[in-house]
Motif scaffolding. Structure first.
Motif, PDB file in Angstrom:
ATOM      1  N   SER A 225       0.814  -1.218   0.000  1.00  0.00           N
ATOM      2  CA  SER A 225       0.000   0.000   0.000  1.00  0.00           C
ATOM      3  C   SER A 225       0.844   1.264   0.000  1.00  0.00           C
ATOM      4  CB  SER A 225      -0.930   0.011   1.224  1.00  0.00           C
ATOM      5  OG  SER A 225      -1.797  -1.104   1.206  1.00  0.00           O
ATOM      6  N   GLY A 226       2.162   1.133   0.034  1.00  0.00           N
ATOM      7  CA  GLY A 226       3.037   2.296  -0.053  1.00  0.00           C
ATOM      8  C   GLY A 226       3.088   3.144   1.202  1.00  0.00           C
ATOM      9  N   ILE A 227       2.878   2.525   2.372  1.00  0.00           N
ATOM     10  CA  ILE A 227       2.906   3.275   3.630  1.00  0.00           C
ATOM     11  C   ILE A 227       3.932   2.660   4.580  1.00  0.00           C
ATOM     12  CG2 ILE A 227       0.478   3.921   3.413  1.00  0.00           C
ATOM     13  CD1 ILE A 227       0.821   1.693   6.183  1.00  0.00           C
ATOM     14  N   GLN A 228       4.268   3.404   5.614  1.00  0.00           N
ATOM     15  CA  GLN A 228       5.018   2.880   6.740  1.00  0.00           C
ATOM     16  C   GLN A 228       4.116   2.880   7.965  1.00  0.00           C
ATOM     17  OE1 GLN A 228       8.774   4.824   7.607  1.00  0.00           O
ATOM     18  NE2 GLN A 228       9.862   3.357   6.327  1.00  0.00           N
ATOM     19  N   ALA A 229       4.179   1.816   8.745  1.00  0.00           N
ATOM     20  CA  ALA A 229       3.473   1.770  10.025  1.00  0.00           C
ATOM     21  C   ALA A 229       4.390   2.301  11.119  1.00  0.00           C
ATOM     22  CB  ALA A 229       3.040   0.344  10.334  1.00  0.00           C
ATOM     23  N   ASP A 230       3.812   2.608  12.284  1.00  0.00           N
ATOM     24  CA  ASP A 230       4.608   3.068  13.433  1.00  0.00           C
ATOM     25  C   ASP A 230       5.150   1.894  14.236  1.00  0.00           C
ATOM     26  OD1 ASP A 230       4.014   5.869  12.952  1.00  0.00           O
ATOM     27  OD2 ASP A 230       1.991   5.405  13.648  1.00  0.00           O
ATOM     28  N   LEU A 231       4.342   0.855  14.336  1.00  0.00           N
ATOM     29  CA  LEU A 231       4.740  -0.379  15.008  1.00  0.00           C
ATOM     30  C   LEU A 231       4.331  -1.544  14.121  1.00  0.00           C
ATOM     31  CD1 LEU A 231       3.445   0.411  18.633  1.00  0.00           C
ATOM     32  CD2 LEU A 231       5.815   0.538  17.848  1.00  0.00           C
ATOM     33  N   PHE A 242      10.247 -22.451  15.270  1.00  0.00           N
ATOM     34  CA  PHE A 242      10.723 -22.164  16.624  1.00  0.00           C
ATOM     35  C   PHE A 242       9.997 -20.924  17.136  1.00  0.00           C
ATOM     36  CE2 PHE A 242      13.318 -20.772  20.088  1.00  0.00           C
ATOM     37  CZ  PHE A 242      13.811 -21.951  20.643  1.00  0.00           C
ATOM     38  N   PRO A 243       9.488 -20.958  18.378  1.00  0.00           N
ATOM     39  CA  PRO A 243       8.687 -19.828  18.876  1.00  0.00           C
ATOM     40  C   PRO A 243       9.525 -18.563  19.062  1.00  0.00           C
ATOM     41  CG  PRO A 243       8.336 -21.817  20.198  1.00  0.00           C
ATOM     42  CD  PRO A 243       9.519 -22.084  19.325  1.00  0.00           C
ATOM     43  N   ILE A 244       9.184 -17.553  18.302  1.00  0.00           N
ATOM     44  CA  ILE A 244       9.811 -16.235  18.449  1.00  0.00           C
ATOM     45  C   ILE A 244       8.874 -15.201  17.843  1.00  0.00           C
ATOM     46  CG2 ILE A 244      11.139 -16.509  16.301  1.00  0.00           C
ATOM     47  CD1 ILE A 244      13.351 -14.797  17.623  1.00  0.00           C
ATOM     48  N   GLY A 245       8.835 -14.033  18.443  1.00  0.00           N
ATOM     49  CA  GLY A 245       8.040 -12.929  17.937  1.00  0.00           C
ATOM     50  C   GLY A 245       8.800 -11.640  18.121  1.00  0.00           C
ATOM     51  N   GLY A 246       8.257 -10.568  17.584  1.00  0.00           N
ATOM     52  CA  GLY A 246       8.946  -9.298  17.725  1.00  0.00           C
ATOM     53  C   GLY A 246       8.083  -8.119  17.332  1.00  0.00           C
ATOM     54  N   VAL A 247       8.558  -6.942  17.706  1.00  0.00           N
ATOM     55  CA  VAL A 247       7.921  -5.673  17.332  1.00  0.00           C
ATOM     56  C   VAL A 247       8.985  -4.785  16.710  1.00  0.00           C
ATOM     57  CG1 VAL A 247       6.515  -3.723  18.083  1.00  0.00           C
ATOM     58  CG2 VAL A 247       6.421  -5.878  19.367  1.00  0.00           C
ATOM     59  N   LEU A 248       8.725  -4.284  15.505  1.00  0.00           N
ATOM     60  CA  LEU A 248       9.550  -3.239  14.923  1.00  0.00           C
ATOM     61  C   LEU A 248       8.994  -1.894  15.364  1.00  0.00           C
ATOM     62  CD1 LEU A 248      10.368  -4.350  11.255  1.00  0.00           C
ATOM     63  CD2 LEU A 248      11.767  -4.547  13.295  1.00  0.00           C
ATOM     64  N   ILE A 249       9.869  -1.018  15.840  1.00  0.00           N
ATOM     65  CA  ILE A 249       9.440   0.187  16.552  1.00  0.00           C
ATOM     66  C   ILE A 249      10.038   1.425  15.896  1.00  0.00           C
ATOM     67  CG2 ILE A 249       9.455   1.352  18.790  1.00  0.00           C
ATOM     68  CD1 ILE A 249       9.937  -1.520  20.014  1.00  0.00           C
ATOM     69  N   SER A 250       9.183   2.372  15.540  1.00  0.00           N
ATOM     70  CA  SER A 250       9.598   3.612  14.902  1.00  0.00           C
ATOM     71  C   SER A 250      10.556   4.403  15.793  1.00  0.00           C
ATOM     72  CB  SER A 250       8.359   4.470  14.619  1.00  0.00           C
ATOM     73  OG  SER A 250       8.711   5.812  14.356  1.00  0.00           O
ATOM     74  N   PRO A 251      11.458   5.178  15.177  1.00  0.00           N
ATOM     75  CA  PRO A 251      12.351   6.044  15.964  1.00  0.00           C
ATOM     76  C   PRO A 251      11.608   7.079  16.795  1.00  0.00           C
ATOM     77  CG  PRO A 251      13.110   5.875  13.681  1.00  0.00           C
ATOM     78  CD  PRO A 251      11.765   5.234  13.733  1.00  0.00           C
TER      79      PRO A 251
END
Length: 378
Positions: A225-231, A242-251
């Motif tokens: 969609s050509g956007i950036q999310a904040d999280l 293998f169980p793993i998760g994560g959050v990408l976090i805006s500056p």
């Protein structure tokens, strides 16, 4: 002691797997087009993945986040490079539910507000609110400790009205709803959502737990969609089982000691698994493969009778038929030895490994066509 019976089980016991193929205890071979809810991203028992895991097990499988962990740093660097978010930060946890919980916490800490907007048909984890079944967008339901939520349609006017009347911290959306039936908001809607969030100081959370990690032909589905999310929340295909998760976090979000926490998140073995996944995705061009093979499947399926609609992107595909699919799904498993998923009563879900090739795709397409034609004759 017995197991707590909350899962309906198929009468199949897999004991071995390689790439897109499973074998049961009798040596019967199955084609896996579901990957355990989109978990298997680089194929079962990929040799590079197995080597990475074995090497790490011989060194150190786990220690807490109270010590330095260079594997976390290598994972964050590679993830930023491949995802197109090199300036974001990474918080590691155990699962998609935990990723969404931490994203919601961050949104509330950042804004000082605690109301959440989500969408009808959404699923964001067992502890963060199940599928929204209400048809009334004004209903406020429990979502997470300290949060309330309004479930809405894909309607920007509804969203604007709620933002005016409530202390909204975040809007959380799935770029493609998986449990809801492979539902996509339009690119124009997502761009409008991004604009509303920016103008009103609302955090936009993209739940990429099922749709991320190259599955749709881009690293994250919201990038179509050509956007950036904040999280951005991740899990499933991240560790290839293998169980793993994560959050990408805006500056825009500032870290502080004690702000978030996890016991097992970011453990050495999980990071080795996630790093191996990224290395294979990059080396084997699996994002491009997902795009090409997914397009081939969708285009070919459109010629079959009784197919009402093909939805999705890449190798996240929903096949809506104009009749209940329970019988066909069972025949695909028992007769053709093919694992598929479902949503609602009439949608077949495909979430195969990103290594899927056209030969395997043709096997499924031919089997589905045979079952549809048999049903028509009967």
């Amino acid at each position: 002691m017995k197991l707590f019976d909350v899962y309906p089980l198929m009468n199949v016991t897999p004991v071995k797997a390689k790439d897109c193929i499973l074998w049961d205890e009798n040596g019967t071979e199955y084609l896996d087009l579901y990957g355990g809810h989109a978990v298997i991203s680089i194929g079962h028992t990929h040799p590079h993945y197995v080597n990475r895991m074995e090497e790490q097990l011989k060194k150190l499988a786990f220690y807490s986040n109270s010590v330095q962990n260079p594997i976390q740093e290598r994972l964050a660097e590679k993830l930023g490079q491949l995802s197109g978010y090199p300036d974001f930060s990474l918080f590691l946890c155990n699962s998609g539910a935990e990723a969404n919980e931490n994203a919601l916490k961050l949104a509330s800490f950042h804004t000082g507000k605690n109301h959440i907007i989500a969408f009808k048909g959404a699923f964001h984890g067992r502890t963060s609110g199940a599928v929204a079944l209400t048809d009334n967008p004004k209903i406020v339901a429990p979502f997470n400790a300290g949060h309330s939520v309004s479930f809405v349609d894909y309607d920007l006017n509804q969203i604007s009205e709620i933002i005016k009347s409530k202390e909204v911290a975040a809007i959380i959306y799935e770029p493609i709803q998986g449990v809801g039936g492979i539902i996509l908001p339009t690119d124009e809607f997502v761009q409008g959502l991004r604009k509303i969030c920016t103008e009103n100081g609302v955090v936009l959370i993209a739940d990429e737990i099922q749709s991320g990690y190259g599955r749709t032909g881009k690293f994250f589905a919201h990038q179509h969609s050509g956007i950036q999310a904040d999280l951005i929340t991740m899990a499933k295909g991240m560790g290839n089982g293998f169980p793993i998760g994560g959050v990408l976090i805006s500056p825009e979000f500032k870290a502080s000691h004690g702000l978030l926490g996890t016991t097992f998140g970011g453990n050495h073995l999980g990071c080795a698994a996630a790093l191996a996944v990224l290395e294979v995705i990059e080396k084997k061009n699996l994002i491009q493969n997902a795009d090409e093979v997914g397009f081939y499947i969708s285009r070919t399926l459109n010629r079959l009778p009784k197919v009402k609609e093909i939805r999705g992107r890449g190798l996240m595909i929903g096949i809506e038929l104009d009749f209940p699919i329970a019988g066909i799904k069972n025949n695909l498993l028992q007769k053709h030895r093919i694992f598929v998923g479902n949503a609602k009563t009439n949608i077949i879900r495909l979430l195969p490994p990103l290594t899927l090739h056209k030969g395997f795709a043709d096997k499924f397409i031919n089997a589905l066509e045979e079952e549809i034609l048999n049903k028509q004759e009967n």
